[in-house]
Motif scaffolding. Structure first.
Motif, PDB file in Angstrom:
ATOM      1  N   VAL A  29       0.836  -1.241   0.014  1.00 51.43           N
ATOM      2  CA  VAL A  29      -0.083  -0.033   0.146  1.00 51.43           C
ATOM      3  C   VAL A  29       0.814   1.195  -0.063  1.00 51.43           C
ATOM      4  O   VAL A  29       0.104   2.304  -0.379  1.00 51.43           O
ATOM      5  CB  VAL A  29      -1.025   0.014   1.253  1.00 51.43           C
ATOM      6  N   GLU A  30       1.895   1.459   0.286  1.00 47.77           N
ATOM      7  CA  GLU A  30       2.835   2.397   0.796  1.00 47.77           C
ATOM      8  C   GLU A  30       2.946   3.417  -0.700  1.00 47.77           C
ATOM      9  O   GLU A  30       2.982   4.632  -0.544  1.00 47.77           O
ATOM     10  CB  GLU A  30       4.190   1.962   1.113  1.00 47.77           C
ATOM     11  N   GLU A  31       3.249   2.883  -1.725  1.00 48.73           N
ATOM     12  CA  GLU A  31       3.366   3.405  -2.871  1.00 48.73           C
ATOM     13  C   GLU A  31       2.178   4.156  -3.392  1.00 48.73           C
ATOM     14  O   GLU A  31       1.119   3.454  -3.743  1.00 48.73           O
ATOM     15  CB  GLU A  31       4.205   3.042  -4.176  1.00 48.73           C
ATOM     16  N   GLY A  32       2.092   5.513  -3.577  1.00 47.50           N
ATOM     17  CA  GLY A  32       0.748   6.174  -4.186  1.00 47.50           C
ATOM     18  C   GLY A  32      -0.253   6.395  -3.131  1.00 47.50           C
ATOM     19  O   GLY A  32      -1.370   6.962  -3.484  1.00 47.50           O
ATOM     20  N   ASN A  33      -0.055   5.979  -2.082  1.00 49.28           N
ATOM     21  CA  ASN A  33      -0.949   6.096  -0.822  1.00 49.28           C
ATOM     22  C   ASN A  33      -0.706   7.146   0.296  1.00 49.28           C
ATOM     23  O   ASN A  33      -1.396   6.877   1.442  1.00 49.28           O
ATOM     24  CB  ASN A  33      -1.721   4.712  -0.412  1.00 49.28           C
ATOM     25  N   GLY A  35      -0.593   9.299   3.425  1.00 47.90           N
ATOM     26  CA  GLY A  35      -1.446   9.948   3.909  1.00 47.90           C
ATOM     27  C   GLY A  35      -2.878   9.403   4.142  1.00 47.90           C
ATOM     28  O   GLY A  35      -3.559   9.741   4.836  1.00 47.90           O
ATOM     29  N   LYS A  36      -2.977   8.266   3.460  1.00 50.66           N
ATOM     30  CA  LYS A  36      -4.263   7.570   3.422  1.00 50.66           C
ATOM     31  C   LYS A  36      -4.287   6.629   4.830  1.00 50.66           C
ATOM     32  O   LYS A  36      -3.319   6.504   5.304  1.00 50.66           O
ATOM     33  CB  LYS A  36      -4.495   6.708   2.325  1.00 50.66           C
ATOM     34  N   ILE A  37      -5.597   6.233   4.914  1.00 45.92           N
ATOM     35  CA  ILE A  37      -5.728   5.286   6.255  1.00 45.92           C
ATOM     36  C   ILE A  37      -6.085   3.709   5.815  1.00 45.92           C
ATOM     37  O   ILE A  37      -6.319   3.617   4.905  1.00 45.92           O
ATOM     38  CB  ILE A  37      -6.896   5.685   6.826  1.00 45.92           C
ATOM     39  N   GLY A  75       2.575   6.214   5.746  1.00 47.87           N
ATOM     40  CA  GLY A  75       3.644   7.343   5.634  1.00 47.87           C
ATOM     41  C   GLY A  75       3.841   7.835   6.767  1.00 47.87           C
ATOM     42  O   GLY A  75       4.787   9.086   6.893  1.00 47.87           O
ATOM     43  N   HIS A  76       3.054   7.736   7.916  1.00 46.17           N
ATOM     44  CA  HIS A  76       3.468   8.629   9.185  1.00 46.17           C
ATOM     45  C   HIS A  76       3.674   7.640  10.282  1.00 46.17           C
ATOM     46  O   HIS A  76       3.133   6.551  10.430  1.00 46.17           O
ATOM     47  CB  HIS A  76       2.137   9.457   9.464  1.00 46.17           C
ATOM     48  N   ARG A  77       4.063   8.298  11.587  1.00 45.77           N
ATOM     49  CA  ARG A  77       4.223   7.634  12.576  1.00 45.77           C
ATOM     50  C   ARG A  77       3.017   7.215  13.430  1.00 45.77           C
ATOM     51  O   ARG A  77       2.930   6.565  14.394  1.00 45.77           O
ATOM     52  CB  ARG A  77       5.253   8.378  13.382  1.00 45.77           C
TER      53      ARG A  77
END
Length: 91
Positions: A29-33, A35-37, A75-77
């Motif tokens: 999921v990391e690529e292109g997403n 900030g998403k949940i 992409g966030h902690r």
């Protein structure tokens, strides 16, 4: 509304959620997403990605009514930011 009861201690819930995200879900999921949940069922590894927490968890519960969801902002902690943010410009 169904009340879902946790089946794991907070520590086990966290361990399972983090492990599933890092080993199975994140690479998908990391690529292109950014900030998403992502809502991940800590028992099956099934997951849903959406812009909002409720949308992701609702989709997961539609597929797995007894899911135990672990929520991550890609992409966030952390999912949310708590506290004030400095408005001062760094020197």
């Amino acid at each position: 509304m169904t009340v879902r009861q946790p089946r794991y201690s907070k520590e086990e819930f966290t361990r399972r959620g983090d492990q599933l995200y890092e080993t199975q879900v994140r690479p998908q999921v990391e690529e292109g997403n950014h900030g998403k949940i992502v809502a991940i069922d800590i028992e099956t590894g099934a997951f849903e990605v959406a812009d909002e927490i409720l949308t992701a968890t609702d989709r997961l519960f539609e597929r797995l009514p007894d899911a135990q969801p672990w929520i991550v902002r890609i992409g966030h902690r952390a999912v949310h930011r708590f506290g004030a943010r400095s408005l001062r410009n760094p020197v």
